[in-house]
Design a protein around this motif. Structure first.
Motif, PDB file in Angstrom:
ATOM      1  N   ASN A 135       0.782  -1.149   0.052  1.00 37.41           N
ATOM      2  CA  ASN A 135       0.106  -0.010  -0.155  1.00 37.41           C
ATOM      3  C   ASN A 135       0.931   1.345  -0.096  1.00 37.41           C
ATOM      4  N   LEU A 136       1.921   1.456   0.785  1.00 36.06           N
ATOM      5  CA  LEU A 136       2.755   2.492   0.766  1.00 36.06           C
ATOM      6  C   LEU A 136       3.462   2.530  -0.590  1.00 36.06           C
ATOM      7  N   GLU A 137       3.990   1.496  -1.274  1.00 33.08           N
ATOM      8  CA  GLU A 137       4.544   1.578  -2.371  1.00 33.08           C
ATOM      9  C   GLU A 137       3.597   2.198  -3.498  1.00 33.08           C
ATOM     10  N   GLN A 138       2.249   1.733  -3.539  1.00 31.49           N
ATOM     11  CA  GLN A 138       1.224   2.170  -4.390  1.00 31.49           C
ATOM     12  C   GLN A 138       1.094   3.562  -4.019  1.00 31.49           C
ATOM     13  N   LEU A 139       0.899   3.994  -2.820  1.00 31.07           N
ATOM     14  CA  LEU A 139       0.830   5.474  -2.331  1.00 31.07           C
ATOM     15  C   LEU A 139       1.911   6.385  -2.992  1.00 31.07           C
ATOM     16  N   MET A 140       3.133   6.028  -2.715  1.00 34.15           N
ATOM     17  CA  MET A 140       4.280   6.632  -3.260  1.00 34.15           C
ATOM     18  C   MET A 140       4.275   6.758  -4.733  1.00 34.15           C
ATOM     19  N   GLU A 141       4.028   5.579  -5.618  1.00 38.00           N
ATOM     20  CA  GLU A 141       3.956   5.669  -7.158  1.00 38.00           C
ATOM     21  C   GLU A 141       2.885   6.539  -7.279  1.00 38.00           C
ATOM     22  N   SER A 142       1.574   6.645  -6.710  1.00 40.33           N
ATOM     23  CA  SER A 142       0.728   7.696  -7.170  1.00 40.33           C
ATOM     24  C   SER A 142       1.256   9.101  -6.914  1.00 40.33           C
ATOM     25  N   LEU A 143       1.815   9.351  -5.668  1.00 41.21           N
ATOM     26  CA  LEU A 143       2.582  10.621  -5.666  1.00 41.21           C
ATOM     27  C   LEU A 143       3.239  11.225  -6.410  1.00 41.21           C
ATOM     28  N   ILE A 144       4.473  10.154  -7.012  1.00 43.41           N
ATOM     29  CA  ILE A 144       5.233  10.430  -7.643  1.00 43.41           C
ATOM     30  C   ILE A 144       4.453  10.869  -9.226  1.00 43.41           C
TER      31      ILE A 144
END
Length: 65
Positions: free
Chosen positions: A10-19
């Motif tokens: 979930n954190l990885e997906q959140l980071m990808e979305s933010l990037i």
């Protein structure tokens, strides 16, 4: 309760979305900066044309200065 793997995913997906969001915002800012630069150039050109036109009118005017 979420497992550590799920939380990490979930954190990885959140980071990808933010990037991606930041990247898209940067593209929009770059586009706006280019448009502002174009508008500044156009305004300078028009200002110079008006100034030149006014100078010519003064030179060729039939009225005394």
């Amino acid at each position: 309760m979420e497992s550590n793997d799920e939380m990490a995913r979930n954190l990885e997906q959140l980071m990808e979305s933010l990037i991606k969001m930041v990247g898209n915002s940067n593209k929009k800012v770059d586009g706006l900066q280019k448009r502002v630069s174009q508008l500044e150039w156009i305004i300078k050109e028009q200002h110079q044309e008006i100034r030149d036109k006014n100078n010519h009118l003064k030179i060729y005017s039939s009225y005394p200065h």
